[in-house]
Write an enzyme that holds these catalytic residues in place. Structure first.
Site, PDB file in Angstrom:
ATOM      1  N   ARG A 165     -11.216  -0.396   1.522  1.00 10.46           N
ATOM      2  CA  ARG A 165     -12.440  -0.309   2.254  1.00 10.46           C
ATOM      3  C   ARG A 165     -13.206  -0.552   0.696  1.00 10.46           C
ATOM      4  O   ARG A 165     -14.085  -1.006   0.728  1.00 10.46           O
ATOM      5  CB  ARG A 165     -13.184   0.913   2.722  1.00 10.46           C
ATOM      6  CG  ARG A 165     -12.479   1.390   2.103  1.00 10.46           C
ATOM      7  CD  ARG A 165     -12.697   3.090   3.135  1.00 10.46           C
ATOM      8  NE  ARG A 165     -11.812   3.106   3.868  1.00 10.46           N
ATOM      9  CZ  ARG A 165     -12.004   3.893   4.839  1.00 10.46           C
ATOM     10  NH1 ARG A 165     -12.662   5.445   5.133  1.00 10.46           N
ATOM     11  NH2 ARG A 165     -10.929   3.827   5.927  1.00 10.46           N
ATOM     12  N   ASP A 224       1.304  -1.521   0.274  1.00 12.55           N
ATOM     13  CA  ASP A 224       0.525  -0.240   0.080  1.00 12.55           C
ATOM     14  C   ASP A 224       1.055   1.063  -0.140  1.00 12.55           C
ATOM     15  O   ASP A 224       1.452   1.332   1.402  1.00 12.55           O
ATOM     16  CB  ASP A 224      -1.080  -0.134   1.132  1.00 12.55           C
ATOM     17  CG  ASP A 224      -1.868   1.320   1.304  1.00 12.55           C
ATOM     18  OD1 ASP A 224      -2.049   1.719   0.411  1.00 12.55           O
ATOM     19  OD2 ASP A 224      -2.572   1.625   2.312  1.00 12.55           O
ATOM     20  N   ASP A 275      -6.069   6.837  -0.471  1.00 11.16           N
ATOM     21  CA  ASP A 275      -4.577   6.032  -0.033  1.00 11.16           C
ATOM     22  C   ASP A 275      -5.977   5.309   1.698  1.00 11.16           C
ATOM     23  O   ASP A 275      -5.966   4.258   1.586  1.00 11.16           O
ATOM     24  CB  ASP A 275      -3.841   6.678   1.464  1.00 11.16           C
ATOM     25  CG  ASP A 275      -2.992   5.703   2.167  1.00 11.16           C
ATOM     26  OD1 ASP A 275      -2.960   4.499   1.880  1.00 11.16           O
ATOM     27  OD2 ASP A 275      -2.345   6.552   3.002  1.00 11.16           O
ATOM     28  N   LYS A 313       1.267   8.106   0.409  1.00 11.09           N
ATOM     29  CA  LYS A 313       2.251   8.146   2.075  1.00 11.09           C
ATOM     30  C   LYS A 313       3.399   8.528   1.655  1.00 11.09           C
ATOM     31  O   LYS A 313       4.292   8.592   1.173  1.00 11.09           O
ATOM     32  CB  LYS A 313       2.157   6.541   2.703  1.00 11.09           C
ATOM     33  CG  LYS A 313       0.915   5.828   3.074  1.00 11.09           C
ATOM     34  CD  LYS A 313       1.118   4.516   3.521  1.00 11.09           C
ATOM     35  CE  LYS A 313       0.216   3.596   3.521  1.00 11.09           C
ATOM     36  NZ  LYS A 313      -0.948   4.293   4.613  1.00 11.09           N
TER      37      LYS A 313
HETATM   38  N1  BES Z   1      -3.652  -0.230   5.032  1.00  9.70           N
HETATM   39  C1  BES Z   1      -3.166   1.694   5.613  1.00  9.70           C
HETATM   40  C2  BES Z   1      -3.498   1.087   7.214  1.00  9.70           C
HETATM   41  C3  BES Z   1      -2.494   0.944   8.013  1.00  9.70           C
HETATM   42  C4  BES Z   1      -2.001   1.840   8.811  1.00  9.70           C
HETATM   43  C5  BES Z   1      -2.415   0.086   8.178  1.00  9.70           C
HETATM   44  C6  BES Z   1      -0.319   2.012   9.869  1.00  9.70           C
HETATM   45  C7  BES Z   1      -1.261  -0.558   9.079  1.00  9.70           C
HETATM   46  C8  BES Z   1      -0.484   0.532   9.767  1.00  9.70           C
HETATM   47  C9  BES Z   1      -4.707   2.258   4.512  1.00  9.70           C
HETATM   48  O1  BES Z   1      -4.896   1.412   3.146  1.00  9.70           O
HETATM   49  C10 BES Z   1      -5.106   3.800   4.720  1.00  9.70           C
HETATM   50  O2  BES Z   1      -3.433   4.139   4.340  1.00  9.70           O
HETATM   51  N2  BES Z   1      -5.624   4.222   5.768  1.00  9.70           N
HETATM   52  C11 BES Z   1      -6.195   5.431   5.683  1.00  9.70           C
HETATM   53  C12 BES Z   1      -7.051   5.670   5.363  1.00  9.70           C
HETATM   54  C13 BES Z   1      -7.168   7.180   5.433  1.00  9.70           C
HETATM   55  C14 BES Z   1      -6.840   8.059   3.854  1.00  9.70           C
HETATM   56  C15 BES Z   1      -8.955   7.269   5.623  1.00  9.70           C
HETATM   57  C16 BES Z   1      -5.337   6.186   6.733  1.00  9.70           C
HETATM   58  O3  BES Z   1      -5.673   5.495   8.311  1.00  9.70           O
HETATM   59  O4  BES Z   1      -4.882   6.930   6.875  1.00  9.70           O
HETATM   60 ZN    ZN Z   2      -3.718  -0.262   3.012  1.00  7.59          ZN
HETATM   61 MN    MN Z   3      -4.141   2.829   1.888  1.00  7.53          MN
END
Ligand code: BES
Ligand code: ZN
Ligand code: MN
Length: 495
Positions: free
Chosen positions: A349, A268, A345, A275
């Site tokens: 979902r 990801d 990101d 990121k």
């Molecule tokens: N895979 C990440 C979440 C994550 C963060 C997993 C840290 C493990 C450790 C997920 O896809 C993500 O990026 N979520 C975002 C959502 C936001 C953009 C609404 C997040 O949590 O920042």
């Molecule tokens: Zn993710």
């Molecule tokens: Mn993500």
């Protein structure tokens, strides 16, 4: 690891190390230390007087050549306060003994059983296997290869009830399933692509007699999985896969059919909403939900509960490219609901939305998903506790009860209609983010929109998938958290 019962008198066991435990404050005559001959206990009492043996949890004290015993090494593991003792702690005590001894070149140990109940036997075996794991796969000189060869469960000659061997087997099945999950999560993304994950799933299914079907990019398109496809379209070189593994014993009732949906993002990057580079390498673990479900299926295939289970894993990378989906894009999901992308990101979902829809189409009547979904759950619960979400109290409670029985920490966070406004879109049915506040809740609820009336429970394992620190009873790295809970749930349903 060879694991067997050993019925010799404790004094005659000549295994390279014999392991007992004693409680804090209760002296050298509590726990399984009580089962040792008086001479050896006297020696332990001297160590206690000298302050070398306190019984504090995970303290390891070696007594060489204990008097009146055949073993050259007696290891006493501190068990902490007796009132805090349970199977979950016992699992970790056995783990601590394994890690202490293997780091000192010991390859064979005999653990003195304090009880012939099935629960403690399972816990010791499970804890030993989980502790014998190291994540240094690609080091030339691996710790992971210097493991324990033989674990004896020493009964001291006491008669064992018939279900003891079953309890031992269950411990092995659980430990191996968690380590399988950990192996998958540990792999870097260049060695764990969607294609490779699908191959690993097929190998496991073949080995344990499950059926496995892998849908490719064309089939994902034909099924009109617009949300899944949107995420996958930035990754031309690593095609997406939808992995479906089924367990359907003939003697099981037709319902429920449990759908286990695991997020399988093999890397990801965040996509166009990329990121920051710091810690981005951790996103090789974004397929931990999928790995959890494969571990669960491996265990279930051996434990044979009378319940139908289908695991579904949408596997893809989330990458930026000239083809990638972009903020502002509108995707049409398989359910027909349209989704405005506010942040590429928030991809988990999206792939889960279409996979839930597909799971229902395949006949699943209960949906449980595990996903490294949000950073927000890490803020809320840290790396210790998994967040549990869902509208269906009965199934949420079942999952929480299973977590309690399995000794994994899980905690329910709310879902509530008042949060729905946060992920409204002015152009489409839904937006794929709900803003910073309550991020774990809006992420969960977005997935829940696609479950509809079907009972659904969501596990956010973003915090618990990985341990940044080593413990006496496990290495740092992938944890396999969630496997024990789901296996406990599925083997205790008795529909
Ligand atoms: N895979 C990440 C979440 C994550 C963060 C997993 C840290 C493990 C450790 C997920 O896809 C993500 O990026 N979520 C975002 C959502 C936001 C953009 C609404 C997040 O949590 O920042
Ligand atoms: Zn993710
Ligand atoms: Mn993500």
């Amino acid at each position: 690891m060879k694991i067997e019962f050993q019925a010799e008198p404790l004094t005659q066991i000549s295994s390279s190390a014999l392991v007992a435990y004693s409680f804090e404050g209760a002296g050298a005559s509590s726990g399984t230390v009580e089962l040792l001959p008086a001479e050896a206990r006297n020696q332990l009492e001297q160590l206690q007087t000298a302050g070398e043996l306190t019984g504090k949890a995970f303290e390891c004290t070696i007594l060489r050549w204990p008097t009146g015993m055949a073993t050259s090494k007696l290891l006493v593991v501190g068990a902490g306060k007796p009132e805090k003792f349970n199977d979950a702690l016992l699992r970790n005590l056995a783990g601590a003994a394994v890690r202490y001894l293997r780091s000192r070149g010991v390859r064979e140990l005999a653990w003195i059983l304090g009880s012939s109940e099935p629960g403690p036997i399972t816990a010791v075996v499970d804890g030993a296997l989980v502790a014998d794991y190291d994540s240094d796969t690609y080091r030339t000189e691996r710790n992971g290869e210097k493991g324990i060869d033989t674990l004896w469960l020493a009964t001291g000659g006491a008669a064992l009830p018939a279900e003891s061997q079953t309890a031992l087997n269950r411990g092995r099945i659980l430990g191996e399933a968690q380590n399988f999950t950990r192996d998958l999560v540990n792999e870097p993304s260049n060695r764990m692509t969607p294609t490779i994950l699908a191959e690993r799933a097929k190998d496991m299914a073949l080995r344990f007699g499950l059926s496995c079907e892998v849908l490719g990019a064309q089939e994902i398109q034909d099924l009109k999985m617009g949300a899944f496809r949107g995420v996958a379209q930035g990754s031309q070189h690593e095609p997406a896969k939808l992995i479906v593994v089924r367990y359907s014993p003939e003697d099981a009732p037709n319902e429920p059919v449990i759908g286990l949906i695991g997020k399988g993002i093999t890397f990801d990057s965040g996509g166009i909403s990329i990121k920051p580079s710091e810690n981005m390498h951790e996103m090789k673990t974004d397929m931990a939900g999928g790995a959890t479900m494969l571990g669960v299926m491996q265990a279930v295939a051996q434990l044979n509960p009378r319940v139908r289970i289908t695991a579904l894993i949408p596997a893809t990378e989330n990458m930026p490219s000239g083809n990638a989906y972009k903020p502002g894009d509108v995707l049409t999901s398989m359910s027909g609901k349209t989704i405005e992308i506010l942040n590429t990101d928030a991809e988990g979902r999206l792939v889960l939305a279409d996979t839930l829809t597909y799971a229902k189409r395949l006949g699943c009547t209960v949906l449980i998903d595990a996903a490294t979904l949000t950073g927000a759950v890490l803020i809320a619960l840290g790396t210790i506790t998994t967040g549990v979400f869902g509208w269906n109290k009965e199934w949420v409670d079942r999952v929480l009860a299973a977590a309690g029985a399995a000794g994994e920490k899980m905690w329910q966070l709310p879902v509530d209609d008042d949060y729905r406004d946060l992920y409204k879109s002015s152009i489409a049915d839904l937006a794929n983010t709900g803003g910073r506040y309550g991020g774990a809740i809006t992420g969960a609820m977005f997935i829940g929109e696609f479950a509809g009336d079907t009972p659904w429970v969501h596990l956010d394992i973003a915090g618990t998938r990985w341990a940044n620190d080593e413990k006496p009873y496990r290495s740092k790295g992938p944890t396999g958290h969630g496997v024990r809970t789901l296996v406990q749930l599925l083997t205790s349903l008795n529909p």
